[in-house]
Write a protein that holds these residues in place. Structure first.
Motif, PDB file in Angstrom:
ATOM      1  N   ASP A   1      44.803  15.530  49.830  1.00 35.73           N
ATOM      2  CA  ASP A   1      43.675  16.354  50.274  1.00 35.73           C
ATOM      3  C   ASP A   1      43.983  17.833  50.068  1.00 35.73           C
ATOM      4  OD1 ASP A   1      42.285  14.092  50.966  1.00 35.73           O
ATOM      5  OD2 ASP A   1      42.365  14.443  53.142  1.00 35.73           O
ATOM      6  N   ALA A   2      45.208  18.226  50.336  1.00 34.23           N
ATOM      7  CA  ALA A   2      45.601  19.622  50.128  1.00 34.23           C
ATOM      8  C   ALA A   2      45.480  19.989  48.651  1.00 34.23           C
ATOM      9  CB  ALA A   2      47.030  19.846  50.622  1.00 34.23           C
ATOM     10  N   ALA A   3      45.845  19.077  47.775  1.00 32.43           N
ATOM     11  CA  ALA A   3      45.726  19.332  46.335  1.00 32.43           C
ATOM     12  C   ALA A   3      44.264  19.473  45.929  1.00 32.43           C
ATOM     13  CB  ALA A   3      46.400  18.220  45.541  1.00 32.43           C
ATOM     14  N   TRP A   4      43.387  18.649  46.500  1.00 27.37           N
ATOM     15  CA  TRP A   4      41.955  18.788  46.208  1.00 27.37           C
ATOM     16  C   TRP A   4      41.443  20.145  46.657  1.00 27.37           C
ATOM     17  CZ3 TRP A   4      39.463  16.424  42.699  1.00 27.37           C
ATOM     18  CH2 TRP A   4      39.705  15.089  42.402  1.00 27.37           C
ATOM     19  N   LEU A   5      41.903  20.610  47.797  1.00 30.67           N
ATOM     20  CA  LEU A   5      41.495  21.934  48.266  1.00 30.67           C
ATOM     21  C   LEU A   5      41.997  23.003  47.286  1.00 30.67           C
ATOM     22  CD1 LEU A   5      40.007  23.356  50.596  1.00 30.67           C
ATOM     23  CD2 LEU A   5      42.218  23.645  51.695  1.00 30.67           C
ATOM     24  N   GLY A   6      43.204  22.840  46.799  1.00 33.79           N
ATOM     25  CA  GLY A   6      43.736  23.757  45.795  1.00 33.79           C
ATOM     26  C   GLY A   6      42.917  23.738  44.518  1.00 33.79           C
ATOM     27  N   LEU A   7      42.525  22.551  44.079  1.00 38.02           N
ATOM     28  CA  LEU A   7      41.700  22.447  42.877  1.00 38.02           C
ATOM     29  C   LEU A   7      40.346  23.116  43.064  1.00 38.02           C
ATOM     30  CD1 LEU A   7      42.507  18.786  41.827  1.00 38.02           C
ATOM     31  CD2 LEU A   7      43.034  20.855  40.534  1.00 38.02           C
ATOM     32  N   ALA A   8      39.771  22.976  44.254  1.00 38.62           N
ATOM     33  CA  ALA A   8      38.488  23.626  44.533  1.00 38.62           C
ATOM     34  C   ALA A   8      38.636  25.142  44.486  1.00 38.62           C
ATOM     35  CB  ALA A   8      37.949  23.176  45.888  1.00 38.62           C
ATOM     36  N   CYS A   9      39.703  25.649  45.067  1.00 37.89           N
ATOM     37  CA  CYS A   9      39.942  27.097  45.030  1.00 37.89           C
ATOM     38  C   CYS A   9      40.125  27.582  43.602  1.00 37.89           C
ATOM     39  CB  CYS A   9      41.159  27.462  45.878  1.00 37.89           C
ATOM     40  SG  CYS A   9      40.888  27.345  47.647  1.00 37.89           S
ATOM     41  N   ALA A  10      40.915  26.877  42.820  1.00 36.59           N
ATOM     42  CA  ALA A  10      41.155  27.259  41.429  1.00 36.59           C
ATOM     43  C   ALA A  10      39.851  27.246  40.633  1.00 36.59           C
ATOM     44  CB  ALA A  10      42.177  26.337  40.790  1.00 36.59           C
ATOM     45  N   ALA A  11      39.038  26.223  40.847  1.00 43.22           N
ATOM     46  CA  ALA A  11      37.774  26.121  40.125  1.00 43.22           C
ATOM     47  C   ALA A  11      36.852  27.286  40.479  1.00 43.22           C
ATOM     48  CB  ALA A  11      37.092  24.790  40.440  1.00 43.22           C
ATOM     49  N   LEU A  12      36.793  27.627  41.755  1.00 45.82           N
ATOM     50  CA  LEU A  12      35.934  28.745  42.164  1.00 45.82           C
ATOM     51  C   LEU A  12      36.437  30.072  41.620  1.00 45.82           C
ATOM     52  CD1 LEU A  12      35.057  27.678  45.806  1.00 45.82           C
ATOM     53  CD2 LEU A  12      33.495  27.863  43.861  1.00 45.82           C
ATOM     54  N   VAL A  13      37.747  30.246  41.584  1.00 47.10           N
ATOM     55  CA  VAL A  13      38.306  31.475  41.004  1.00 47.10           C
ATOM     56  C   VAL A  13      37.851  31.607  39.551  1.00 47.10           C
ATOM     57  CG1 VAL A  13      40.454  32.566  40.232  1.00 47.10           C
ATOM     58  CG2 VAL A  13      40.284  31.695  42.554  1.00 47.10           C
ATOM     59  N   ALA A  14      37.809  30.499  38.827  1.00 46.82           N
ATOM     60  CA  ALA A  14      37.429  30.523  37.414  1.00 46.82           C
ATOM     61  C   ALA A  14      35.970  30.924  37.196  1.00 46.82           C
ATOM     62  CB  ALA A  14      37.695  29.164  36.778  1.00 46.82           C
ATOM     63  N   THR A  15      35.149  30.847  38.243  1.00 51.12           N
ATOM     64  CA  THR A  15      33.722  31.167  38.093  1.00 51.12           C
ATOM     65  C   THR A  15      33.428  32.657  38.170  1.00 51.12           C
ATOM     66  OG1 THR A  15      33.184  30.952  40.449  1.00 51.12           O
ATOM     67  CG2 THR A  15      33.060  28.946  39.088  1.00 51.12           C
ATOM     68  N   GLY A  16      34.414  33.463  38.557  1.00 51.89           N
ATOM     69  CA  GLY A  16      34.193  34.903  38.685  1.00 51.89           C
ATOM     70  C   GLY A  16      35.090  35.686  37.748  1.00 51.89           C
ATOM     71  N   LEU A  17      34.792  36.942  37.617  1.00 53.48           N
ATOM     72  CA  LEU A  17      35.599  37.819  36.774  1.00 53.48           C
ATOM     73  C   LEU A  17      36.655  38.485  37.638  1.00 53.48           C
ATOM     74  CD1 LEU A  17      35.997  38.985  33.966  1.00 53.48           C
ATOM     75  CD2 LEU A  17      34.390  40.803  34.562  1.00 53.48           C
ATOM     76  N   GLY A  18      37.912  38.179  37.371  1.00 53.99           N
ATOM     77  CA  GLY A  18      39.009  38.707  38.170  1.00 53.99           C
ATOM     78  C   GLY A  18      39.682  37.597  38.948  1.00 53.99           C
ATOM     79  N   SER A  19      40.764  37.942  39.591  1.00 53.17           N
ATOM     80  CA  SER A  19      41.617  36.920  40.187  1.00 53.17           C
ATOM     81  C   SER A  19      41.082  36.291  41.470  1.00 53.17           C
ATOM     82  CB  SER A  19      43.007  37.495  40.452  1.00 53.17           C
ATOM     83  OG  SER A  19      42.922  38.549  41.376  1.00 53.17           O
ATOM     84  N   ASP A  20      40.130  36.912  42.135  1.00 52.24           N
ATOM     85  CA  ASP A  20      39.598  36.293  43.356  1.00 52.24           C
ATOM     86  C   ASP A  20      38.094  36.436  43.487  1.00 52.24           C
ATOM     87  OD1 ASP A  20      39.425  38.975  43.871  1.00 52.24           O
ATOM     88  OD2 ASP A  20      40.356  38.882  45.844  1.00 52.24           O
ATOM     89  N   ALA A  21      37.419  36.756  42.407  1.00 52.94           N
ATOM     90  CA  ALA A  21      35.980  37.033  42.468  1.00 52.94           C
ATOM     91  C   ALA A  21      35.141  35.807  42.807  1.00 52.94           C
ATOM     92  CB  ALA A  21      35.520  37.632  41.140  1.00 52.94           C
ATOM     93  N   GLY A  22      35.615  34.614  42.530  1.00 49.68           N
ATOM     94  CA  GLY A  22      34.811  33.419  42.759  1.00 49.68           C
ATOM     95  C   GLY A  22      34.893  32.845  44.153  1.00 49.68           C
ATOM     96  N   ILE A  23      35.818  33.317  44.972  1.00 43.86           N
ATOM     97  CA  ILE A  23      35.976  32.774  46.327  1.00 43.86           C
ATOM     98  C   ILE A  23      35.487  33.795  47.341  1.00 43.86           C
ATOM     99  CG2 ILE A  23      37.628  32.036  48.087  1.00 43.86           C
ATOM    100  CD1 ILE A  23      39.319  30.810  45.978  1.00 43.86           C
ATOM    101  N   GLU A  24      34.600  33.332  48.219  1.00 43.14           N
ATOM    102  CA  GLU A  24      34.084  34.194  49.287  1.00 43.14           C
ATOM    103  C   GLU A  24      34.812  33.934  50.605  1.00 43.14           C
ATOM    104  OE1 GLU A  24      29.896  33.454  49.420  1.00 43.14           O
ATOM    105  OE2 GLU A  24      29.686  33.856  47.274  1.00 43.14           O
ATOM    106  N   ASP A  25      34.873  32.646  50.984  1.00 43.46           N
ATOM    107  CA  ASP A  25      35.521  32.281  52.241  1.00 43.46           C
ATOM    108  C   ASP A  25      35.812  30.780  52.258  1.00 43.46           C
ATOM    109  OD1 ASP A  25      33.085  30.961  52.971  1.00 43.46           O
ATOM    110  OD2 ASP A  25      32.350  32.793  53.900  1.00 43.46           O
TER     111      ASP A  25
END
Length: 92
Positions: free
Chosen positions: A36-60
């Motif tokens: 489950d922790a790995a899935w959470l990591g994958l979700a974070c990585a995927a969201l990061v990829a949706t924005g420009l810059g290293s943390d643009a895709g994650i809000e909270d």
């Protein structure tokens, strides 16, 4: 263990590894299930990829769980339950 990447429209992959690591660590802090922790990591990585810059895709954290609930609803439910349990523990 092999888990697939989560499909997103990729804008920039800068910081995806850091996003994965942060999500995985957050998941491990919430509960004992490494998958489950790995899935959470994958979700974070995927969201990061949706924005420009290293943390643009994650809000909270809520946004990450919402995204995860669309791809892995059972995992998102368990993560949400663990987060709620931790909050209850802090209140007592």
């Amino acid at each position: 263990m092999h888990l697939p990447a989560l499909e997103v429209d990729v804008v920039d992959t800068t910081g995806c590894g850091d996003g994965f690591t942060a999500g995985m660590l957050a998941g491990l802090l919430l509960g004992p299930d490494p998958a489950d922790a790995a899935w959470l990591g994958l979700a974070c990585a995927a969201l990061v990829a949706t924005g420009l810059g290293s943390d643009a895709g994650i809000e909270d954290f809520g946004q990450v769980l919402d995204f995860l609930s669309r791809t892995q609803p059972a995992v998102a439910g368990r993560m949400n339950d663990r987060m709620n349990d931790r909050m209850k523990e802090r209140m007592t």
